[in-house]
Design an enzyme around this catalytic site. Structure first.
Site, PDB file in Angstrom:
ATOM      1  N   ASP A  35      26.072   6.699  17.239  1.00 53.77           N
ATOM      2  CA  ASP A  35      27.698   6.983  16.292  1.00 53.77           C
ATOM      3  C   ASP A  35      26.988   6.019  14.540  1.00 53.77           C
ATOM      4  O   ASP A  35      26.081   5.279  15.325  1.00 53.77           O
ATOM      5  CB  ASP A  35      28.471   6.317  17.532  1.00 53.77           C
ATOM      6  CG  ASP A  35      29.422   5.829  15.604  1.00 53.77           C
ATOM      7  OD1 ASP A  35      29.696   6.376  14.892  1.00 53.77           O
ATOM      8  OD2 ASP A  35      30.237   4.785  16.305  1.00 53.77           O
ATOM      9  N   ASN A  94      28.098   5.891  12.036  1.00 47.16           N
ATOM     10  CA  ASN A  94      29.134   5.145  11.180  1.00 47.16           C
ATOM     11  C   ASN A  94      29.994   4.067  11.401  1.00 47.16           C
ATOM     12  O   ASN A  94      31.345   4.137  10.856  1.00 47.16           O
ATOM     13  CB  ASN A  94      30.047   6.343  10.020  1.00 47.16           C
ATOM     14  CG  ASN A  94      30.658   6.823  10.649  1.00 47.16           C
ATOM     15  OD1 ASN A  94      30.690   6.859  11.997  1.00 47.16           O
ATOM     16  ND2 ASN A  94      31.837   7.897  10.147  1.00 47.16           N
ATOM     17  N   GLU A 123      23.495  30.920  28.083  1.00 49.26           N
ATOM     18  CA  GLU A 123      23.807  30.481  29.572  1.00 49.26           C
ATOM     19  C   GLU A 123      23.769  31.603  30.186  1.00 49.26           C
ATOM     20  O   GLU A 123      25.134  32.803  29.507  1.00 49.26           O
ATOM     21  CB  GLU A 123      24.816  29.713  28.911  1.00 49.26           C
ATOM     22  CG  GLU A 123      25.444  29.164  29.725  1.00 49.26           C
ATOM     23  CD  GLU A 123      27.040  28.613  30.061  1.00 49.26           C
ATOM     24  OE1 GLU A 123      27.083  27.310  30.733  1.00 49.26           O
ATOM     25  OE2 GLU A 123      27.989  28.977  28.771  1.00 49.26           O
ATOM     26  N   ASP A 141      26.020  30.261  24.136  1.00 46.63           N
ATOM     27  CA  ASP A 141      27.311  30.016  25.157  1.00 46.63           C
ATOM     28  C   ASP A 141      27.396  31.082  26.083  1.00 46.63           C
ATOM     29  O   ASP A 141      27.656  32.050  25.428  1.00 46.63           O
ATOM     30  CB  ASP A 141      28.086  29.004  23.940  1.00 46.63           C
ATOM     31  CG  ASP A 141      28.895  28.364  25.661  1.00 46.63           C
ATOM     32  OD1 ASP A 141      29.085  27.931  26.113  1.00 46.63           O
ATOM     33  OD2 ASP A 141      30.321  28.829  24.803  1.00 46.63           O
ATOM     34  N   HIS A 171      25.383  19.223  29.833  1.00 45.22           N
ATOM     35  CA  HIS A 171      26.670  18.503  29.335  1.00 45.22           C
ATOM     36  C   HIS A 171      27.802  18.803  30.176  1.00 45.22           C
ATOM     37  O   HIS A 171      28.557  18.296  30.084  1.00 45.22           O
ATOM     38  CB  HIS A 171      26.706  18.787  27.274  1.00 45.22           C
ATOM     39  CG  HIS A 171      27.588  20.196  27.813  1.00 45.22           C
ATOM     40  ND1 HIS A 171      26.266  20.925  27.659  1.00 45.22           N
ATOM     41  CD2 HIS A 171      28.508  21.236  27.407  1.00 45.22           C
ATOM     42  CE1 HIS A 171      26.517  22.233  27.011  1.00 45.22           C
ATOM     43  NE2 HIS A 171      27.892  22.224  27.200  1.00 45.22           N
ATOM     44  N   ASP A 172      27.017  19.891  31.053  1.00 46.41           N
ATOM     45  CA  ASP A 172      28.656  20.930  31.618  1.00 46.41           C
ATOM     46  C   ASP A 172      28.361  19.637  33.392  1.00 46.41           C
ATOM     47  O   ASP A 172      28.934  20.019  34.270  1.00 46.41           O
ATOM     48  CB  ASP A 172      28.578  22.249  31.918  1.00 46.41           C
ATOM     49  CG  ASP A 172      28.859  22.731  30.622  1.00 46.41           C
ATOM     50  OD1 ASP A 172      29.997  21.685  29.789  1.00 46.41           O
ATOM     51  OD2 ASP A 172      28.733  23.637  30.647  1.00 46.41           O
ATOM     52  N   ASP A 219      27.913  10.624  15.652  1.00 44.39           N
ATOM     53  CA  ASP A 219      27.267  11.937  14.589  1.00 44.39           C
ATOM     54  C   ASP A 219      25.984  12.253  14.112  1.00 44.39           C
ATOM     55  O   ASP A 219      25.222  11.895  14.596  1.00 44.39           O
ATOM     56  CB  ASP A 219      28.505  11.437  13.436  1.00 44.39           C
ATOM     57  CG  ASP A 219      27.642   9.715  13.323  1.00 44.39           C
ATOM     58  OD1 ASP A 219      26.526   8.758  13.063  1.00 44.39           O
ATOM     59  OD2 ASP A 219      28.694   9.040  13.567  1.00 44.39           O
ATOM     60  N   ASP A 228      23.696  25.095  18.852  1.00 42.13           N
ATOM     61  CA  ASP A 228      24.608  25.846  19.884  1.00 42.13           C
ATOM     62  C   ASP A 228      25.250  27.259  19.394  1.00 42.13           C
ATOM     63  O   ASP A 228      25.879  27.605  18.577  1.00 42.13           O
ATOM     64  CB  ASP A 228      25.323  25.500  20.621  1.00 42.13           C
ATOM     65  CG  ASP A 228      25.954  25.612  22.015  1.00 42.13           C
ATOM     66  OD1 ASP A 228      26.114  26.126  22.423  1.00 42.13           O
ATOM     67  OD2 ASP A 228      25.612  24.764  22.687  1.00 42.13           O
ATOM     68  N   ASP A 285      32.605   4.665  13.702  1.00 33.98           N
ATOM     69  CA  ASP A 285      33.912   5.038  13.978  1.00 33.98           C
ATOM     70  C   ASP A 285      33.885   5.058  15.762  1.00 33.98           C
ATOM     71  O   ASP A 285      35.006   5.851  16.143  1.00 33.98           O
ATOM     72  CB  ASP A 285      34.322   6.307  13.638  1.00 33.98           C
ATOM     73  CG  ASP A 285      33.523   7.483  13.618  1.00 33.98           C
ATOM     74  OD1 ASP A 285      32.762   7.323  14.931  1.00 33.98           O
ATOM     75  OD2 ASP A 285      33.747   8.621  13.263  1.00 33.98           O
TER      76      ASP A 285
HETATM   77  O1  TEU Z   1      30.293  26.491  29.780  1.00 40.47           O
HETATM   78  C1  TEU Z   1      30.799  27.910  30.196  1.00 40.47           C
HETATM   79  C2  TEU Z   1      30.866  27.474  31.939  1.00 40.47           C
HETATM   80  O2  TEU Z   1      30.979  29.224  32.420  1.00 40.47           O
HETATM   81  C3  TEU Z   1      30.673  26.386  32.612  1.00 40.47           C
HETATM   82  O3  TEU Z   1      29.846  25.375  33.187  1.00 40.47           O
HETATM   83  C4  TEU Z   1      31.943  25.725  32.462  1.00 40.47           C
HETATM   84  O4  TEU Z   1      31.762  24.565  31.866  1.00 40.47           O
HETATM   85  C5  TEU Z   1      33.132  25.202  33.075  1.00 40.47           C
HETATM   86  O5  TEU Z   1      32.623  26.503  33.996  1.00 40.47           O
HETATM   87  C6  TEU Z   1      33.707  24.434  33.438  1.00 40.47           C
HETATM   88  O6  TEU Z   1      34.417  24.661  34.144  1.00 40.47           O
HETATM   89  C7  TEU Z   1      29.508  26.870  28.239  1.00 40.47           C
HETATM   90  C8  TEU Z   1      29.847  25.455  27.819  1.00 40.47           C
HETATM   91  O7  TEU Z   1      28.556  24.759  28.216  1.00 40.47           O
HETATM   92  C9  TEU Z   1      31.281  24.511  28.236  1.00 40.47           C
HETATM   93  O8  TEU Z   1      30.650  23.264  27.748  1.00 40.47           O
HETATM   94  C10 TEU Z   1      32.203  25.309  27.620  1.00 40.47           C
HETATM   95  O9  TEU Z   1      33.131  24.313  27.717  1.00 40.47           O
HETATM   96  C11 TEU Z   1      32.095  26.898  27.618  1.00 40.47           C
HETATM   97  O10 TEU Z   1      31.465  27.349  28.181  1.00 40.47           O
HETATM   98  C12 TEU Z   1      33.452  27.385  26.744  1.00 40.47           C
HETATM   99  O11 TEU Z   1      32.555  27.517  25.405  1.00 40.47           O
HETATM  100 CA    CA Z   2      30.608   8.241  14.132  1.00 39.98          CA
END
Ligand code: TEU
Ligand code: CA
Length: 547
Positions: free
Chosen positions: A21, A23, A247, A201, A317-318, A29, A98, A25
């Site tokens: 972060d 700034n 993906e 994505d 991140h998933d 960012d 992305d 908040d």
């Molecule tokens: O993820 C798509 C996806 O199919 C999964 O990995 C998803 O995290 C899972 O089905 C949710 O339960 C991509 C992105 O990486 C994810 O962060 C987004 O939420 C999703 O697409 C929609 O854009």
């Molecule tokens: Ca910030």
């Protein structure tokens, strides 16, 4: 035009909301990222994949885009972004953005227009009449990834629109040529601003079967998938020295050459999910990790022709953090375990992705119900409470193991308040273990996981055996050790990683006994210099060059 630089690249993923972060908040960012560019450079990585920073109402943290050509206010301005790219390029780091174009936000101007029945944008999205009397049932049985039907009824027009994710993420209609041209224009806009590639994505969902028949097979690598990606490649990707990674649910080693072979002209690489499913059953419930299965899945990708480049990742991140998933109870050997995982992943013939925090061994976090923030988690709780509330304690336990929230706790920079991520209370819980696990502490110790990643990345860079060589598992059926050989032009590398928190005997395969060798990487100070039958220590990892 294409140098295929990604074959010798290591890529670092940033989830901007949780990285740094700038700034005060409480939200990560772009200025925060700019302040960490020297750190990123110090890892030795070649590129950054940045999760979405476009304008978005944040129903799904930026994966719901309302303006593809501008930056989300919370993350900064387009000028901040330009400064970031400049800073990256000055340091020799490329930027992968992305690309979220299976769907937009429902607040995108196209969708706002599309809601109006006679609008020229109506056909930008997928509108259908319902089933049953008065059309009050959704058009088919497709489910949203975030629980419930994938269709939302619109009173105004009496029709339903498709959303394979949240109802604030309506699916674009790729069968409309105008939509496809818009997507190419968006890509070219960012390429012209200096972007080096895209992570696409849920890209394999873009083409839906005509008539929208029941079943998820109707939208996974659908009938026009290849045609549309090929066209996008022609209109955009191929015009730049770019790289793309899709993906790609539905692209498997059996059919991968149709999508990513260099001769095809679609995307360069894909992320697959099979190796991330092993510790789940029915795709969701916890199951035991099976190393033999895991190794064989990765080996199958390794066996693709040289003109198909695999990828490897342990986190994103998933996904929950890799440590609690793949190496059993590591107790006081967290970093040694992390090194074992790093060793097995970094020397495959693949483009490796390292997710922020993986390099310091960040772990899962314990969440109380109100601490979960991810839409996927919230929708699961909502549903369980509605249909079977007595299951809630169990479901909370499951989510504490598998929620996407684990990857989204703030990056742990130091032992300072809020882990040095921000000066204000962060948008998301900080993992209380930040006092022990943080970058500042890792920098101080030569033998930290962070410094091990740096060594591994350095050793990989430019190494032909790793980038181009053949691959062979050693003891594929061994449940405790992940070991493999790489070979190129007579040069060999042997990689050995003990996945267990106990000592394990390793027999050197007969054909390698007595060969001259050199130890090039190890995670114990007094590792054996010579290749001989040996007892590996807890999570011991060794890399040898052989002649
Ligand atoms: O993820 C798509 C996806 O199919 C999964 O990995 C998803 O995290 C899972 O089905 C949710 O339960 C991509 C992105 O990486 C994810 O962060 C987004 O939420 C999703 O697409 C929609 O854009
Ligand atoms: Ca910030």
């Amino acid at each position: 035009m294409k140098t295929r630089w990604y074959k010798d690249a290591v890529i670092y993923q940033i989830y901007p909301r949780s990285f740094c972060d700038g700034n005060g908040d409480g939200i990560g960012d772009i200025r925060g990222i700019v302040s960490k560019l020297d750190y990123i450079k110090s890892l030795g990585v070649d590129a950054v994949w940045l999760s979405p920073v476009y304008k978005s109402p944040n129903d799904d943290n930026g994966y719901d885009i309302s303006d593809y050509r501008d930056i989300m206010d919370e993350f900064g301005t387009l000028d901040d972004w330009k400064e970031m790219v400049k800073g990256m390029h000055e340091r020799g780091i490329k930027l992968i953005m992305d690309l979220v174009v299976n769907h937009t936000s429902d607040e995108h101007k196209w969708f706002i227009e599309s809601r109006k029945n006679n609008s020229e944008y109506r056909d930008y999205y997928i509108w259908q009449k319902g089933r049953g009397k008065n059309g009050k049932k959704p058009p088919n049985n497709w489910k949203s990834s975030f629980v419930g039907p994938a269709w939302e009824y619109d009173k105004e027009s009496g029709e339903w629109y498709l959303h394979l994710f949240s109802k604030k993420q309506p699916d674009l209609n790729w069968d409309n040529p105008k939509v496809r041209q818009e997507v190419a224009d968006i890509c070219n806009y960012w390429f012209d601003l200096g972007v080096d590639g895209f992570r696409c994505d849920v890209i394999t969902y873009i083409s839906k079967k005509e008539g929208y028949p029941n079943g998820s097979a109707s939208y996974t690598v659908g009938p026009h998938y290849h045609e549309y990606i090929h066209e996008l490649n022609e209109r955009s990707f191929s015009k730049y020295d770019s790289m793309t990674v899709g993906e790609a649910i539905g692209i498997t080693p059996d059919n991968a050459t149709e999508s990513i072979d260099e001769s095809v002209g679609e995307m360069d690489t894909v992320f697959s999910f099979d190796h991330m499913q092993i510790d789940y059953k029915y795709g969701f419930l916890p199951a035991k990790f099976n190393l033999v299965k895991y190794k064989n899945i990765l080996a199958r990708w390794q066996s693709l022709p040289k003109t198909c480049q695999p990828t490897i990742y342990l986190e994103n991140h998933d996904q929950p953090r890799c440590l609690p998933r793949f190496v059993g109870d590591y107790k006081d050997k967290r970093e040694k375990a992390g090194m074992s995982l790093a060793t097995a992943m970094m020397f495959l013939r693949a483009t490796p992705y390292i997710y922020q925090g993986q390099e310091i061994g960040m772990t899962n976090c314990h969440f109380e119900e109100e601490e979960f923030k991810d839409i996927a988690s919230l929708r699961v709780f909502e549903l369980v409470k509605k249909i079977c509330p007595i299951l809630m304690p169990y479901v909370k336990k499951v989510m504490n193991r598998r929620a996407r929230d684990h990857a989204r706790t703030p990056m742990q920079w130091s032992a300072d308040k809020y882990a040095g991520f921000s000066t204000a209370e962060p948008w998301m819980k900080v993992n209380p273990n930040y006092k022990e696990i943080n970058v500042e502490d890792s920098e101080k110790r030569e033998d930290s996981l962070l410094n091990y990643y740096r060594k591994a990345i350095r050793y990989r860079k430019g190494n032909e055996v790793i980038i181009k060589g053949g691959f062979e598992l050693v003891y594929p059926e061994d449940k405790r050790i992940f070991a493999y050989m790489r070979e190129y032009n007579g040069k060999k590398i042997l990689v050995i990683a003990n996945y267990k928190n106990k000592t394990v005997k390793f027999r050197v395969p007969e054909k390698l006994l007595y060969t001259d060798c050199k130890l090039v990487l190890s995670n114990y100070a007094d590792a054996p210099q010579k290749l001989d039958n040996m007892t590996l220590r807890e999570y011991e990892a060794l890399v040898y060059e052989l002649d």
